[in-house]
Design an enzyme around this catalytic site. Structure first.
Site, PDB file in Angstrom:
ATOM      1  N   LYS A 212      28.344  43.594  44.827  1.00  0.00           N
ATOM      2  CA  LYS A 212      29.734  43.121  44.826  1.00  0.00           C
ATOM      3  C   LYS A 212      30.394  43.578  43.524  1.00  0.00           C
ATOM      4  O   LYS A 212      30.138  43.027  42.466  1.00  0.00           O
ATOM      5  CB  LYS A 212      29.806  41.590  44.920  1.00  0.00           C
ATOM      6  CG  LYS A 212      31.239  41.159  45.258  1.00  0.00           C
ATOM      7  CD  LYS A 212      31.580  39.768  44.809  1.00  0.00           C
ATOM      8  CE  LYS A 212      31.859  39.643  43.355  1.00  0.00           C
ATOM      9  NZ  LYS A 212      33.018  40.415  42.855  1.00  0.00           N
TER      10      LYS A 212
ATOM     11  N   GLU B 124      23.507  39.463  32.243  1.00  0.00           N
ATOM     12  CA  GLU B 124      23.990  40.245  31.101  1.00  0.00           C
ATOM     13  C   GLU B 124      25.395  39.749  30.804  1.00  0.00           C
ATOM     14  O   GLU B 124      26.313  40.005  31.578  1.00  0.00           O
ATOM     15  CB  GLU B 124      24.049  41.734  31.457  1.00  0.00           C
ATOM     16  CG  GLU B 124      22.742  42.338  31.884  1.00  0.00           C
ATOM     17  CD  GLU B 124      21.769  42.537  30.751  1.00  0.00           C
ATOM     18  OE1 GLU B 124      22.089  42.150  29.604  1.00  0.00           O
ATOM     19  OE2 GLU B 124      20.683  43.057  31.010  1.00  0.00           O
TER      20      GLU B 124
ATOM     21  N   GLU C 175      34.413  35.978  21.975  1.00  0.00           N
ATOM     22  CA  GLU C 175      34.536  37.361  22.428  1.00  0.00           C
ATOM     23  C   GLU C 175      36.001  37.631  22.787  1.00  0.00           C
ATOM     24  O   GLU C 175      36.594  36.882  23.561  1.00  0.00           O
ATOM     25  CB  GLU C 175      33.655  37.567  23.666  1.00  0.00           C
ATOM     26  CG  GLU C 175      33.682  38.982  24.166  1.00  0.00           C
ATOM     27  CD  GLU C 175      32.847  39.169  25.429  1.00  0.00           C
ATOM     28  OE1 GLU C 175      33.068  38.437  26.401  1.00  0.00           O
ATOM     29  OE2 GLU C 175      31.976  40.051  25.426  1.00  0.00           O
TER      30      GLU C 175
ATOM     31  N   CYS D  74      30.762  45.195  25.990  1.00  0.00           N
ATOM     32  CA  CYS D  74      29.993  43.991  25.636  1.00  0.00           C
ATOM     33  C   CYS D  74      29.207  44.151  24.346  1.00  0.00           C
ATOM     34  O   CYS D  74      29.055  43.216  23.583  1.00  0.00           O
ATOM     35  CB  CYS D  74      29.053  43.640  26.774  1.00  0.00           C
ATOM     36  SG  CYS D  74      27.952  45.011  27.193  1.00  0.00           S
TER      37      CYS D  74
HETATM   38  P1  NAD Z   1      33.643  37.885  35.083  1.00  0.00           P
HETATM   39  O1  NAD Z   1      32.540  36.966  34.725  1.00  0.00           O
HETATM   40  O2  NAD Z   1      34.995  37.340  35.237  1.00  0.00           O
HETATM   41  O3  NAD Z   1      33.317  38.610  36.459  1.00  0.00           O
HETATM   42  C1  NAD Z   1      32.117  39.344  36.641  1.00  0.00           C
HETATM   43  C2  NAD Z   1      31.823  39.451  38.123  1.00  0.00           C
HETATM   44  O4  NAD Z   1      31.514  38.148  38.629  1.00  0.00           O
HETATM   45  C3  NAD Z   1      32.982  39.965  38.963  1.00  0.00           C
HETATM   46  O5  NAD Z   1      32.461  40.790  39.973  1.00  0.00           O
HETATM   47  C4  NAD Z   1      33.558  38.686  39.550  1.00  0.00           C
HETATM   48  O6  NAD Z   1      34.258  38.899  40.755  1.00  0.00           O
HETATM   49  C5  NAD Z   1      32.304  37.870  39.777  1.00  0.00           C
HETATM   50  N1  NAD Z   1      32.492  36.423  39.852  1.00  0.00           N
HETATM   51  C6  NAD Z   1      33.508  35.683  39.341  1.00  0.00           C
HETATM   52  N2  NAD Z   1      33.289  34.374  39.599  1.00  0.00           N
HETATM   53  C7  NAD Z   1      32.123  34.293  40.279  1.00  0.00           C
HETATM   54  C8  NAD Z   1      31.356  33.208  40.807  1.00  0.00           C
HETATM   55  N3  NAD Z   1      31.765  31.953  40.695  1.00  0.00           N
HETATM   56  N4  NAD Z   1      30.196  33.484  41.423  1.00  0.00           N
HETATM   57  C9  NAD Z   1      29.759  34.748  41.533  1.00  0.00           C
HETATM   58  N5  NAD Z   1      30.442  35.832  41.066  1.00  0.00           N
HETATM   59  C10 NAD Z   1      31.611  35.598  40.443  1.00  0.00           C
HETATM   60  O7  NAD Z   1      33.585  39.054  33.999  1.00  0.00           O
HETATM   61  P2  NAD Z   1      34.550  40.315  33.859  1.00  0.00           P
HETATM   62  O8  NAD Z   1      35.839  39.839  33.298  1.00  0.00           O
HETATM   63  O9  NAD Z   1      34.551  41.124  35.116  1.00  0.00           O
HETATM   64  O10 NAD Z   1      33.765  41.189  32.773  1.00  0.00           O
HETATM   65  C11 NAD Z   1      33.915  41.011  31.401  1.00  0.00           C
HETATM   66  C12 NAD Z   1      32.744  40.232  30.852  1.00  0.00           C
HETATM   67  O11 NAD Z   1      31.532  40.912  31.158  1.00  0.00           O
HETATM   68  C13 NAD Z   1      32.770  40.125  29.349  1.00  0.00           C
HETATM   69  O12 NAD Z   1      32.452  38.812  28.953  1.00  0.00           O
HETATM   70  C14 NAD Z   1      31.681  41.080  28.900  1.00  0.00           C
HETATM   71  O13 NAD Z   1      31.092  40.795  27.664  1.00  0.00           O
HETATM   72  C15 NAD Z   1      30.706  40.952  29.998  1.00  0.00           C
HETATM   73  N6  NAD Z   1      29.839  42.132  30.024  1.00  0.00           N
HETATM   74  C16 NAD Z   1      28.530  41.999  29.647  1.00  0.00           C
HETATM   75  C17 NAD Z   1      27.705  43.123  29.612  1.00  0.00           C
HETATM   76  C18 NAD Z   1      26.256  43.020  29.219  1.00  0.00           C
HETATM   77  O14 NAD Z   1      25.508  43.916  29.560  1.00  0.00           O
HETATM   78  N7  NAD Z   1      25.823  41.979  28.552  1.00  0.00           N
HETATM   79  C19 NAD Z   1      28.223  44.356  29.958  1.00  0.00           C
HETATM   80  C20 NAD Z   1      29.557  44.440  30.306  1.00  0.00           C
HETATM   81  C21 NAD Z   1      30.363  43.316  30.356  1.00  0.00           C
END
Ligand code: NAD
Length: 480
Positions: free
Chosen positions: A178, A252, A387, A288
């Protein structure tokens, strides 16, 4: 691009849901296209297809590793023939500077598929060992964990999806991916590549959707493991659901990593190096692992702040399709507001705004934020602890190496970090004492063959390398 199908069971399937996800360009603020917004029924169809493919007695999970590896290499070939289009689609949707889309998003998935294909053919899946009490032997087996729900964020949509599916597919799992709603269009090309590679029906499935589809996937009774990259808040929610279901999960999450500049550096050479701007500002700060808290020795503090201000002022902000652009727009209007709120909060907390803080005047459209530098930042303040995920850095003074390590560790996150020094051994000594999953000495970036992941609020478990592959395997010991 208007797309009206989901990739389920090896082909394009009509969705149950009638809702759509619109994708808007962060540069022009104009619509780029739309895809179906999957509902629970669509997630159920995708999981059923993945389950049937996994449970097929002669299917993917039971293929010889070499046969799976061949299919993964074909998948890599098919992605490589589309790499230019994938890179352009990622830039169009997310505003990622095109040079990064081409070098990272266009290349990493194929690299990871080939790497995982190599690992699965090299690492033995079974071994016999003598019993601990020497009364016989035990057969230890590595089986695929089952159906994997892979949930990706928008910031590196292709690479971070591949962090999950490359290892999972190599291990013999089947996958329901997804992607994030902000960046769904590139996954149409991913599905095309999976079809061209001839992956068996149901081995790889893609459902577009947001939180509703994501939660349905996490909670589905036929899913055996969740691989998630995204925010700490959503990761915590997913962990709670997986705990209730006793379902393995790799998380992650966010980061607020320290970049420790030691007192032995040539400040101008370090701060103006491409490695330093990449480590701190990669993908317009929407990375990230970025080192966004710069720890500077008090003895050279003013010099470092001045060099950083000039580096930030020199960054080219503009159209992400221009190969000269270093900083593009924020992914969405909502995200820009969030970044701007952090900037306002930093100023209100008493940090000194050295440069930036507003919107670039030469861009009349698009969700841009000026490269922004705060100095005299208290490590306990929100701007140093939260962050921001935008082009915003803060500089914090420290007294000696031990104090730098203390400040680096004084964070609820533990993903990454960097140290900058003329003495590699001194840098490694600092790295050893910082509690993060990855760390870089003098700008050496992520090794895609080494375990990657975080501690504390940055997540659970590791992706990539043999450890990442192992996270998609289950162990069985047979006592003989
Ligand atoms: P997000 O948590 O808003 O969304 C991530 C994914 O989760 C999306 O596909 C979203 O649709 C889905 N999602 C949202 N709510 C959900 C739920 N209740 N249940 C299941 N899935 C759900 O994050 P984002 O804004 O897309 O990405 C940015 C974040 O990702 C930042 O905090 C960044 O640090 C983190 N990130 C971490 C890494 C790592 O490897 N540690 C890498 C890249 C980004």
């Amino acid at each position: 691009m208007e797309h009206d199908r989901l990739f389920i069971g090896g082909g394009w399937a009509a969705p149950h849901s009638t809702a759509r996800i619109p994708v808007i360009s962060p540069t022009s603020e104009q619509p780029l296209g739309s895809v179906p917004d999957a509902d629970e029924a669509d997630v159920n169809s995708a999981v059923s297809a993945a389950r049937a493919a996994f449970d097929d007695p002669g299917g993917w999970a039971h293929w010889e590793p070499a046969r799976r590896a061949e299919a993964l290499n074909r998948f890599a070939d098919a992605l490589e023939t589309r790499s230019g289009r994938i890179a352009r689609q990622v830039t169009a949707q997310s505003g990622m500077p095109i040079t990064i889309s081409e070098s990272v998003e266009g290349r990493t998935p194929a690299f990871l598929l080939r790497h995982a294909a190599g690992l699965i053919t090299r690492e033995p899946l079974e071994r016999v060992q003598e019993r601990a009490d020497s009364t016989g032997s035990t057969l230890i087996r590595h089986d695929p964990v089952g159906v994997v729900g892979a949930i990706a964020p928008w910031n590196f949509p292709q690479s971070l999806a591949a962090f999950k599916y490359a290892s999972a597919l190599a291990a013999g799992c089947t996958v329901v991916l997804k992607p994030s709603p902000e960046t769904v269009l590139d996954s149409v090309l991913l599905a095309d590549a999976a079809m061209e590679a001839g992956l068996p029906a149901g081995v790889m499935n893609i459902v577009y959707g947001g939180a509703e589809a994501g939660s349905a996937l996490v909670a589905h009774r036929d899913v055996d493991k969740i691989g998630f990259t995204g925010s700490t808040a959503v990761g915590r929610l997913i962990a709670e659901n997986c705990a209730r279901l006793l379902r393995p999960v790799t998380l992650e999450l966010g980061g607020k990593s320290a970049g420790v500049v030691l007192d032995d550096v040539d400040v101008g050479a370090v701060v103006n190096s491409p490695a330093f701007s990449a480590m701190t500002m990669f993908n317009s700060g929407q990375t990230c692992w970025a080192s966004t808290r710069i720890l500077a020795p008090r003895s050279r503090y003013a010099e470092i702040v001045e060099a950083m201000a000039s580096m930030m002022d020199g960054l080219v902000v503009g159209d992400p399709f221009d190969p000269g652009t270093q900083v593009g727009p924020m992914v969405s209007e909502k995200h820009r507001t969030r970044v701007e709120n952090h900037i306002r909060g930093g100023a209100a907390e008493g940090a000194r705004l050295v440069t930036g803080g507003g919107r670039p005047r030469h861009m009349d459209k698009g969700w841009f934020v000026e490269p922004t530098l705060f100095a005299d930042v208290d490590n306990a303040s929100a701007i140093a602890q939260e962050e921001i995920f935008g082009p915003v850095l803060c500089v914090i003074p420290y007294e000696d190496d031990a104090d730098a390590v203390r400040l680096a560790n004084d964070s609820s996150y533990g993903l990454s970090g960097s140290v900058w020094t003329g003495d590699t051994d001194r840098g490694i000594a600092v790295a050893r004492r910082v509690r993060t999953g990855v760390f870089s000495v003098n700008g050496k970036r992520t090794d895609l063959g080494a375990p990657f992941g975080g501690e504390k609020n940055s997540g659970l478990g590791r992706e990539l390398g043999t450890e990442g592959l192992a996270s998609y395997q289950r162990l069985q010991s047979i006592f003989m």
